[in-house]
Motif scaffolding. Structure first.
Motif, PDB file in Angstrom:
ATOM      1  N   MET A  75       6.066   0.852 -12.844  1.00 52.21           N
ATOM      2  CA  MET A  75       6.114   1.127 -11.408  1.00 52.21           C
ATOM      3  C   MET A  75       6.429   2.591 -11.137  1.00 52.21           C
ATOM      4  SD  MET A  75       7.956  -2.237  -9.784  1.00 52.21           S
ATOM      5  CE  MET A  75       7.500  -1.826  -8.102  1.00 52.21           C
ATOM      6  N   SER A  76       5.633   3.190 -10.268  1.00 53.84           N
ATOM      7  CA  SER A  76       5.889   4.562  -9.827  1.00 53.84           C
ATOM      8  C   SER A  76       6.876   4.526  -8.663  1.00 53.84           C
ATOM      9  CB  SER A  76       4.583   5.207  -9.365  1.00 53.84           C
ATOM     10  OG  SER A  76       4.130   4.587  -8.157  1.00 53.84           O
ATOM     11  N   GLY A  77       7.301   5.696  -8.240  1.00 47.00           N
ATOM     12  CA  GLY A  77       8.145   5.773  -7.052  1.00 47.00           C
ATOM     13  C   GLY A  77       7.440   5.214  -5.831  1.00 47.00           C
ATOM     14  N   ARG A  78       6.142   5.441  -5.745  1.00 51.62           N
ATOM     15  CA  ARG A  78       5.351   4.904  -4.627  1.00 51.62           C
ATOM     16  C   ARG A  78       5.350   3.381  -4.655  1.00 51.62           C
ATOM     17  NH1 ARG A  78       2.495   7.162  -0.150  1.00 51.62           N
ATOM     18  NH2 ARG A  78       1.615   5.344   0.827  1.00 51.62           N
ATOM     19  N   ASP A  79       5.210   2.795  -5.862  1.00 49.32           N
ATOM     20  CA  ASP A  79       5.242   1.338  -6.001  1.00 49.32           C
ATOM     21  C   ASP A  79       6.592   0.776  -5.567  1.00 49.32           C
ATOM     22  OD1 ASP A  79       2.643   1.364  -7.078  1.00 49.32           O
ATOM     23  OD2 ASP A  79       3.405   1.485  -9.140  1.00 49.32           O
ATOM     24  N   ILE A  80       7.659   1.433  -5.989  1.00 48.62           N
ATOM     25  CA  ILE A  80       9.011   0.992  -5.611  1.00 48.62           C
ATOM     26  C   ILE A  80       9.176   1.076  -4.098  1.00 48.62           C
ATOM     27  CG2 ILE A  80      11.466   1.586  -5.745  1.00 48.62           C
ATOM     28  CD1 ILE A  80      10.895   2.401  -8.704  1.00 48.62           C
ATOM     29  N   ALA A  81       8.720   2.174  -3.516  1.00 50.54           N
ATOM     30  CA  ALA A  81       8.819   2.340  -2.062  1.00 50.54           C
ATOM     31  C   ALA A  81       8.037   1.252  -1.336  1.00 50.54           C
ATOM     32  CB  ALA A  81       8.315   3.721  -1.645  1.00 50.54           C
ATOM     33  N   ASP A  82       6.826   0.968  -1.793  1.00 46.71           N
ATOM     34  CA  ASP A  82       6.014  -0.066  -1.157  1.00 46.71           C
ATOM     35  C   ASP A  82       6.709  -1.420  -1.231  1.00 46.71           C
ATOM     36  OD1 ASP A  82       4.075   1.822  -0.550  1.00 46.71           O
ATOM     37  OD2 ASP A  82       2.727   1.222  -2.190  1.00 46.71           O
ATOM     38  N   GLU A  83       7.269  -1.738  -2.384  1.00 43.61           N
ATOM     39  CA  GLU A  83       7.979  -3.011  -2.563  1.00 43.61           C
ATOM     40  C   GLU A  83       9.196  -3.105  -1.648  1.00 43.61           C
ATOM     41  OE1 GLU A  83       9.183  -6.720  -3.996  1.00 43.61           O
ATOM     42  OE2 GLU A  83       7.276  -5.691  -4.364  1.00 43.61           O
ATOM     43  N   LEU A  84      10.007  -2.057  -1.625  1.00 40.78           N
ATOM     44  CA  LEU A  84      11.217  -2.082  -0.791  1.00 40.78           C
ATOM     45  C   LEU A  84      10.872  -2.107   0.692  1.00 40.78           C
ATOM     46  CD1 LEU A  84      13.702   0.276  -2.648  1.00 40.78           C
ATOM     47  CD2 LEU A  84      13.747  -2.213  -2.491  1.00 40.78           C
ATOM     48  N   ARG A  85       9.798  -1.430   1.068  1.00 39.33           N
ATOM     49  CA  ARG A  85       9.419  -1.403   2.481  1.00 39.33           C
ATOM     50  C   ARG A  85       8.862  -2.749   2.950  1.00 39.33           C
ATOM     51  NH1 ARG A  85       8.986   3.760   4.925  1.00 39.33           N
ATOM     52  NH2 ARG A  85       7.076   3.186   6.021  1.00 39.33           N
ATOM     53  N   THR A  86       8.393  -3.593   2.018  1.00 42.06           N
ATOM     54  CA  THR A  86       7.999  -4.945   2.413  1.00 42.06           C
ATOM     55  C   THR A  86       9.238  -5.809   2.647  1.00 42.06           C
ATOM     56  OG1 THR A  86       7.788  -5.767   0.145  1.00 42.06           O
ATOM     57  CG2 THR A  86       5.807  -4.854   1.165  1.00 42.06           C
ATOM     58  N   ARG A  87      10.290  -5.547   1.888  1.00 38.99           N
ATOM     59  CA  ARG A  87      11.545  -6.294   2.060  1.00 38.99           C
ATOM     60  C   ARG A  87      12.358  -5.764   3.242  1.00 38.99           C
ATOM     61  NH1 ARG A  87      14.221  -6.419  -3.960  1.00 38.99           N
ATOM     62  NH2 ARG A  87      12.313  -6.847  -5.106  1.00 38.99           N
ATOM     63  N   HIS A  88      12.333  -4.460   3.430  1.00 39.61           N
ATOM     64  CA  HIS A  88      13.147  -3.794   4.456  1.00 39.61           C
ATOM     65  C   HIS A  88      12.210  -2.944   5.319  1.00 39.61           C
ATOM     66  CE1 HIS A  88      16.608  -5.116   2.169  1.00 39.61           C
ATOM     67  NE2 HIS A  88      16.084  -4.547   1.103  1.00 39.61           N
ATOM     68  N   SER A  89      11.623  -3.574   6.292  1.00 39.42           N
ATOM     69  CA  SER A  89      10.624  -2.933   7.142  1.00 39.42           C
ATOM     70  C   SER A  89      11.141  -1.619   7.734  1.00 39.42           C
ATOM     71  CB  SER A  89      10.240  -3.883   8.279  1.00 39.42           C
ATOM     72  OG  SER A  89       9.304  -3.283   9.118  1.00 39.42           O
ATOM     73  N   GLY A  90      10.310  -0.597   7.629  1.00 38.51           N
ATOM     74  CA  GLY A  90      10.664   0.688   8.223  1.00 38.51           C
ATOM     75  C   GLY A  90      11.644   1.513   7.419  1.00 38.51           C
ATOM     76  N   LEU A  91      11.910   1.130   6.171  1.00 40.84           N
ATOM     77  CA  LEU A  91      12.857   1.879   5.337  1.00 40.84           C
ATOM     78  C   LEU A  91      12.392   3.325   5.194  1.00 40.84           C
ATOM     79  CD1 LEU A  91      15.335   1.920   3.401  1.00 40.84           C
ATOM     80  CD2 LEU A  91      13.726   1.336   1.564  1.00 40.84           C
ATOM     81  N   PRO A  92      13.169   4.285   5.717  1.00 41.62           N
ATOM     82  CA  PRO A  92      12.794   5.689   5.553  1.00 41.62           C
ATOM     83  C   PRO A  92      12.791   6.046   4.062  1.00 41.62           C
ATOM     84  CG  PRO A  92      14.643   5.462   7.076  1.00 41.62           C
ATOM     85  CD  PRO A  92      14.419   4.130   6.442  1.00 41.62           C
ATOM     86  N   THR A  93      11.780   6.797   3.654  1.00 40.70           N
ATOM     87  CA  THR A  93      11.612   7.107   2.243  1.00 40.70           C
ATOM     88  C   THR A  93      11.261   8.583   2.073  1.00 40.70           C
ATOM     89  OG1 THR A  93      10.837   4.865   1.790  1.00 40.70           O
ATOM     90  CG2 THR A  93      10.287   6.550   0.167  1.00 40.70           C
ATOM     91  N   ILE A  94      11.951   9.210   1.141  1.00 43.02           N
ATOM     92  CA  ILE A  94      11.651  10.589   0.770  1.00 43.02           C
ATOM     93  C   ILE A  94      11.199  10.583  -0.684  1.00 43.02           C
ATOM     94  CG2 ILE A  94      12.535  12.930   0.473  1.00 43.02           C
ATOM     95  CD1 ILE A  94      14.729  12.208   2.539  1.00 43.02           C
ATOM     96  N   PHE A  95      10.006  11.113  -0.920  1.00 46.56           N
ATOM     97  CA  PHE A  95       9.508  11.271  -2.279  1.00 46.56           C
ATOM     98  C   PHE A  95       9.870  12.661  -2.775  1.00 46.56           C
ATOM     99  CE2 PHE A  95       6.482   8.148  -0.526  1.00 46.56           C
ATOM    100  CZ  PHE A  95       6.664   7.134  -1.461  1.00 46.56           C
ATOM    101  N   MET A  96      10.326  12.737  -4.032  1.00 48.47           N
ATOM    102  CA  MET A  96      10.618  14.015  -4.674  1.00 48.47           C
ATOM    103  C   MET A  96       9.616  14.209  -5.811  1.00 48.47           C
ATOM    104  SD  MET A  96      14.729  13.660  -5.412  1.00 48.47           S
ATOM    105  CE  MET A  96      14.602  12.113  -6.322  1.00 48.47           C
ATOM    106  N   SER A  97       9.168  15.434  -5.993  1.00 45.01           N
ATOM    107  CA  SER A  97       8.293  15.718  -7.123  1.00 45.01           C
ATOM    108  C   SER A  97       8.163  17.223  -7.312  1.00 45.01           C
ATOM    109  CB  SER A  97       6.908  15.118  -6.890  1.00 45.01           C
ATOM    110  OG  SER A  97       6.079  15.379  -8.007  1.00 45.01           O
ATOM    111  N   GLY A  98       7.839  17.591  -8.522  1.00 42.31           N
ATOM    112  CA  GLY A  98       7.512  18.968  -8.821  1.00 42.31           C
ATOM    113  C   GLY A  98       6.038  19.260  -8.576  1.00 42.31           C
TER     114      GLY A  98
END
Length: 132
Positions: A64-87
Motif C-alpha cells: 500500500m502506498s500513502g495514497r492507498d492508505i489515504a483512500d482507505e482511511l477516507r472511506t472510513r472517516h469521510s472528509g479526513l484532511p490529508t497531507i501527502f509528503m514526498s521528495g
C-alpha cells in the motif's frame, strides 16, 4: 503560529523523518501517532484512534502506498484532511492538474514552520466530519 490539540496520524517509513515530524507536531500540542506501514496504521485505528488529519509519505514499502492508505482511511472517516509528503514533484499526485478536495502536498525537505503552517491550515479548512 497557532498550535493545536488535534490528533495527527503520521505515516512515514523513514524513522528519522517520522521521529522529527512527530516531535515538531507534539511540541506544538498535537496528539501524534506514528506509523511506518499500512499494517501499523491498521493497528492504530483498531485501537480506537480517530485521526483529525493524516500526514503521509506517498511512497511506502509494501503493498500500500500513502495514497492507498489515504483512500482507505477516507472511506472510513469521510472528509479526513490529508497531507501527502514526498521528495518528488507534486504533479505526480495530481488528477487533471489538481489535488482532490481535502488533500494537500508538502514537498520534502520542508522546514518546521512549513510543516506546522500546512497542518494548521488543513485542520482549519476541514469541514466538520459527521460520524467521527
Amino acid at each position: 503560529m497557532a498550535a493545536g490539540s488535534e490528533i495527527v496520524l503520521v505515516v512515514e517509513d523513514e524513522a528519522s523523518v517520522r521521529d522529527l515530524v512527530t516531535r515538531i507536531l507534539s511540541r506544538s500540542g498535537y496528539v501524534v501517532h506514528g506509523a511506518e506501514s499500512a499494517q501499523q496504521v491498521n493497528t492504530i485505528i483498531e485501537q480506537g484512534v480517530v485521526p483529525d488529519l493524516l500526514l503521509t509519505d506517498v511512497l511506502l514499502p509494501g503493498p500500500m502506498s500513502g495514497r492507498d492508505i489515504a483512500d482507505e482511511l477516507r472511506t472510513r472517516h469521510s472528509g479526513l484532511p490529508t497531507i501527502f509528503m514526498s521528495g518528488y514533484a507534486v504533479d505526480v499526485f495530481k488528477h487533471d492538474g489538481r489535488l482532490d478536495e481535502g488533500l494537500a502536498f508538502l514537498q520534502k525537505p520542508f522546514t518546521p514552520g512549513e510543516l506546522l503552517a500546512r497542518v494548521r491550515t488543513m485542520l482549519d479548512e476541514a469541514p466538520l466530519r459527521a460520524g467521527c
